[in-house]
Enzyme design. Structure first.
Site, PDB file in Angstrom:
ATOM      1  N   GLY A   8       0.947  -1.199  -0.089  1.00 59.70           N
ATOM      2  CA  GLY A   8       0.001  -0.046  -0.062  1.00 59.70           C
ATOM      3  C   GLY A   8       0.850   1.309   0.132  1.00 59.70           C
ATOM      4  N   CYS A   9       0.197   2.260  -0.588  1.00 61.40           N
ATOM      5  CA  CYS A   9       1.124   3.450  -0.574  1.00 61.40           C
ATOM      6  C   CYS A   9       1.450   4.117   0.800  1.00 61.40           C
ATOM      7  CB  CYS A   9       0.291   4.759  -1.335  1.00 61.40           C
ATOM      8  SG  CYS A   9      -1.354   4.715  -1.022  1.00 61.40           S
TER       9      CYS A   9
END
Length: 338
Positions: free
Chosen positions: A147-148
């Site tokens: 995930g970012c």
């Protein structure tokens, strides 16, 4: 070097992947899909993308070229079934969804609000942060792209090296994201740019799906007892970028020069930049790049770490290309540096 198929190439991350692949000549994109855009060419949909071959978007169910590496930029529920299907057919797979990141099925299903019917494939996936899992990625056939937000937190903590053993198991994270990282892939009007212009708000408080991801991978790489993670994301009135402020506590005040520790830990990392002061961290310095910028400041036992990345590049498509390069034996920086 490798043939690439991108499923979901019409979305934000898919478009970013096409941009990145257009800047290199070793990998060839041979197949792109989007049910909504099927029949249209890249130039019709993304005229700003100068692509060597003006490929036509296919439907998701169309046959994927046999030897291609498959990139899944599709919704979570689609990835659940698609990743195993392509793996069983002999493809290497990179999944940009979050459904193969967490190793606790109950937690995964709670945060992603779905029933995971292929959980037996979880242990086959390598978590795709190259700076941490580079050796495993070189031999992987299945990569779960991180995930970012998670990347912006896990990686700075990892770079603290042996000092992680002196951390108390409580991590407070305050992250600010542009709309493309905070739900811009959906049609929820609450995440549109018009809804955030001249506005600012928190969202998914104590319920964001990247919170257990941060907890799992900080725990697995740090030796901390299962850490409590308090993660609060906020929505900025900008299009791209994430800035995270991470508050950590040590059992005793470290005597080492912490900036030097970060610099030494990232000495051979092409996409990590250590800045001298946290005030130097800015979104504009990382936008449209695969860089992660990090700095910190200590007061007594308390450490404040600030990081920034582009959620569409180092937080998604750029990190995926970095992983593809490792999986295929290409130069890791291919397509990601000028």
């Amino acid at each position: 070097m490798a043939e690439i198929s991108i499923l979901g190439a019409g979305g934000l991350t898919g478009k970013e992947l096409l941009l990145l692949f257009s800047r290199q000549k070793e990998h060839e994109v041979v197949h792109i899909t989007s049910d909504k855009l099927a029949g249209k060419t890249i130039s019709e949909v993304f005229p700003e993308v100068s692509f060597p071959k003006n490929l036509v978007f296919k439907k998701h169910e169309d046959i994927v070229p046999l030897k291609s590496l498959v990139v899944l930029a599709v919704p979570n529920e689609v990835s659940v079934e698609s990743a195993p299907k392509f793996l069983d057919a002999g493809h290497k797979v990179i999944d940009l969804s979050g459904v193969y990141r967490l190793h606790n099925q109950e937690i995964l299903e709670k945060y992603y609000k779905l029933k995971h019917t292929r959980f037996n494939y979880i242990n086959r996936a390598v978590f795709g942060i190259p700076e941490i899992f580079r050796d495993q990625l070189k031999n992987a056939d299945f990569v779960s792209n991180p995930g970012c937000f998670s990347t912006s937190v896990i990686l700075p903590i990892f770079l603290l090296g042996q000092l992680r053993k002196n951390l108390r198991p409580r991590i407070i994270v305050d992250s600010k994201s542009g709309v493309s990282g905070a739900g811009g892939r959906t049609e929820d009007s609450g995440y549109s740019y018009t809804s955030v212009y001249e506005n600012f708000r928190a969202y998914k408080i104590l319920s964001h799906q990247h919170e257990p991801e941060i907890r799992e991978y900080v725990y697995s790489k740090s030796g901390l007892s299962d850490p409590e993670v308090i993660f609060t994301p906020h929505l900025l009135p900008v299009y791209r970028g994430i800035l995270s402020t991470i508050v950590l506590e040590f059992d005793s005040e470290p005597e080492q020069d912490l900036i030097s520790i970060l610099e030494n830990s990232s000495l051979n990392e092409p996409f990590i930049r250590i800045l001298k002061t946290p005030e130097e961290i800015e979104l504009k310095k990382v936008q449209h790049t695969n860089f992660l910028d990090i700095s910190l400041r200590k007061r007594g036992n308390t450490l404040v770490v600030v990081s920034a990345l582009d959620n569409l590049v180092k937080g998604a498509a750029g990190q995926a290309l970095q992983n593809i390069n490792l999986m295929t034996g290409a130069k890791e920086t291919l397509g990601l540096l000028p």
